[in-house]
Design an enzyme around this catalytic site. Structure first.
Site, PDB file in Angstrom:
ATOM      1  N   HIS A   1     -37.231  68.457   2.424  1.00  0.00           N
ATOM      2  CA  HIS A   1     -35.885  68.066   1.961  1.00  0.00           C
ATOM      3  C   HIS A   1     -35.825  68.029   0.427  1.00  0.00           C
ATOM      4  O   HIS A   1     -34.848  68.456  -0.171  1.00  0.00           O
ATOM      5  CB  HIS A   1     -35.483  66.687   2.496  1.00  0.00           C
ATOM      6  CG  HIS A   1     -34.859  66.715   3.863  1.00  0.00           C
ATOM      7  ND1 HIS A   1     -33.749  67.451   4.176  1.00  0.00           N
ATOM      8  CD2 HIS A   1     -35.198  66.069   4.998  1.00  0.00           C
ATOM      9  CE1 HIS A   1     -33.413  67.261   5.454  1.00  0.00           C
ATOM     10  NE2 HIS A   1     -34.294  66.424   5.975  1.00  0.00           N
TER      11      HIS A   1
ATOM     12  N   HIS B   1     -41.716  67.208   6.745  1.00  0.00           N
ATOM     13  CA  HIS B   1     -40.260  67.341   6.964  1.00  0.00           C
ATOM     14  C   HIS B   1     -39.506  66.759   5.768  1.00  0.00           C
ATOM     15  O   HIS B   1     -38.562  67.378   5.257  1.00  0.00           O
ATOM     16  CB  HIS B   1     -39.869  66.617   8.270  1.00  0.00           C
ATOM     17  CG  HIS B   1     -38.403  66.611   8.570  1.00  0.00           C
ATOM     18  ND1 HIS B   1     -37.848  67.267   9.632  1.00  0.00           N
ATOM     19  CD2 HIS B   1     -37.372  65.987   7.939  1.00  0.00           C
ATOM     20  CE1 HIS B   1     -36.530  67.076   9.634  1.00  0.00           C
ATOM     21  NE2 HIS B   1     -36.217  66.301   8.625  1.00  0.00           N
ATOM     22  N   GLU B   2     -39.962  65.600   5.296  1.00  0.00           N
ATOM     23  CA  GLU B   2     -39.275  64.937   4.153  1.00  0.00           C
ATOM     24  C   GLU B   2     -39.514  65.671   2.843  1.00  0.00           C
ATOM     25  O   GLU B   2     -38.588  65.843   2.045  1.00  0.00           O
ATOM     26  CB  GLU B   2     -39.729  63.473   4.026  1.00  0.00           C
ATOM     27  CG  GLU B   2     -39.558  62.618   5.265  1.00  0.00           C
ATOM     28  CD  GLU B   2     -38.224  62.799   5.951  1.00  0.00           C
ATOM     29  OE1 GLU B   2     -38.181  62.712   7.185  1.00  0.00           O
ATOM     30  OE2 GLU B   2     -37.209  63.059   5.272  1.00  0.00           O
TER      31      GLU B   2
ATOM     32  N   CYS C   1     -32.784  66.325  12.669  1.00  0.00           N
ATOM     33  CA  CYS C   1     -32.554  65.861  11.305  1.00  0.00           C
ATOM     34  C   CYS C   1     -31.258  65.056  11.252  1.00  0.00           C
ATOM     35  O   CYS C   1     -30.257  65.430  11.869  1.00  0.00           O
ATOM     36  CB  CYS C   1     -32.461  67.070  10.360  1.00  0.00           C
ATOM     37  SG  CYS C   1     -32.311  66.609   8.634  1.00  0.00           S
TER      38      CYS C   1
HETATM   39  O1  LIG Z   1     -35.231  63.820   6.956  1.00  0.00           O
HETATM   40  C1  LIG Z   1     -35.273  62.789   7.881  1.00  0.00           C
HETATM   41  N1  LIG Z   1     -34.637  63.094   9.070  1.00  0.00           N
HETATM   42  O2  LIG Z   1     -33.645  63.954   9.052  1.00  0.00           O
HETATM   43  C2  LIG Z   1     -34.849  62.229  10.206  1.00  0.00           C
HETATM   44  C3  LIG Z   1     -35.795  62.856  11.228  1.00  0.00           C
HETATM   45  C4  LIG Z   1     -37.129  63.159  10.618  1.00  0.00           C
HETATM   46  C5  LIG Z   1     -38.082  63.933  11.477  1.00  0.00           C
HETATM   47  C6  LIG Z   1     -39.375  64.047  11.038  1.00  0.00           C
HETATM   48  C7  LIG Z   1     -40.304  64.748  11.775  1.00  0.00           C
HETATM   49  C8  LIG Z   1     -39.932  65.355  12.962  1.00  0.00           C
HETATM   50  C9  LIG Z   1     -38.638  65.258  13.417  1.00  0.00           C
HETATM   51  C10 LIG Z   1     -37.712  64.532  12.672  1.00  0.00           C
HETATM   52 NI    NI Z   2     -34.312  65.564   7.928  1.00  0.00          NI
END
Ligand SMILES: OCN(O)CCCc1ccccc1
Ligand code: NI
Length: 183
Positions: A157, A153-154, A110
């Site tokens: 957040h 993942h988003e 992240c």
């Molecule tokens: O929130 C966005 N972020 O922190 C960037 C990486 C996003 C990410 C998404 C799926 C798997 C691994 C990393």
């Molecule tokens: Ni992230």
């Protein structure tokens, strides 16, 4: 343009705050932020720009990460068929999902976390999602693979959830039931 200094890191309370529904029509300020978030991802995936501005590469960016509680995130990645997905999802929802789970064997990272946190992060293997675009258009998509993982993942957040909240504390690499690794 958004730089790494604009991305808040773990410990900042906004990462643990639920983002609020975005009102339409967008104000110029919200529209600009949405565009800047997507541009960050494009820049971060361009070796020259990323090197020049010292940007960490990312395929997604949520508003919380730039200290905004607007319920939106940007995604910029290529899916398994080589299709370019590039959009800002406003007021995103998962409307249905597979029973089957998936996870990245290498775990997740992240932009707001300056450390490695090892372990499998269980995600729905397939999701049907709805969201509005910057132009106020209603979109409905079925996602699988990396786009599905990134969308979740988003969306986490926007609900104040960090990827490591989902790692099995007792055994980070425990078998995730009903799941197939996304490789
Ligand atoms: O929130 C966005 N972020 O922190 C960037 C990486 C996003 C990410 C998404 C799926 C798997 C691994 C990393
Ligand atoms: Ni992230």
């Amino acid at each position: 343009m958004i730089l790494m200094d604009d991305i808040i890191r773990e410990g900042h309370p906004t990462l643990r705050t639920k983002a609020e529904e975005v009102k339409f029509p967008l104000t110029d300020e919200v529209r600009q932020l949405a565009e800047d978030m997507l541009q960050y991802l494009i820049n971060s995936q361009d070796p020259e720009i990323a090197d020049k501005y010292n940007l960490r590469g990312g395929i997604g960016l949520a508003a919380n990460q730039v200290n905004s509680l607007q319920r939106m995130f940007a995604l910029h990645l290529t899916d398994d068929n080589g299709e370019q997905l590039s959009f800002v999802a406003i007021n995103p929802k998962i409307v249905s999902h597979s029973v089957e789970n998936t996870y990245l064997p290498a775990g997740e990272g992240c932009l707001s976390v300056d450390r490695n946190v090892p372990g499998y992060v269980p995600r729905h293997a397939r999701v049907t999602v709805k969201f509005k675009t910057i132009d106020g258009e209603e979109k409905k998509m079925r996602l699988k693979g990396m786009p599905a993982i990134a969308f979740q993942h988003e969306l986490d957040h926007l609900n104040g959830i960090m990827f490591y909240d989902r790692i099995n504390e007792k055994n980070p690499f425990a078998d995730i039931t009903d799941s197939t690794p996304y490789e």
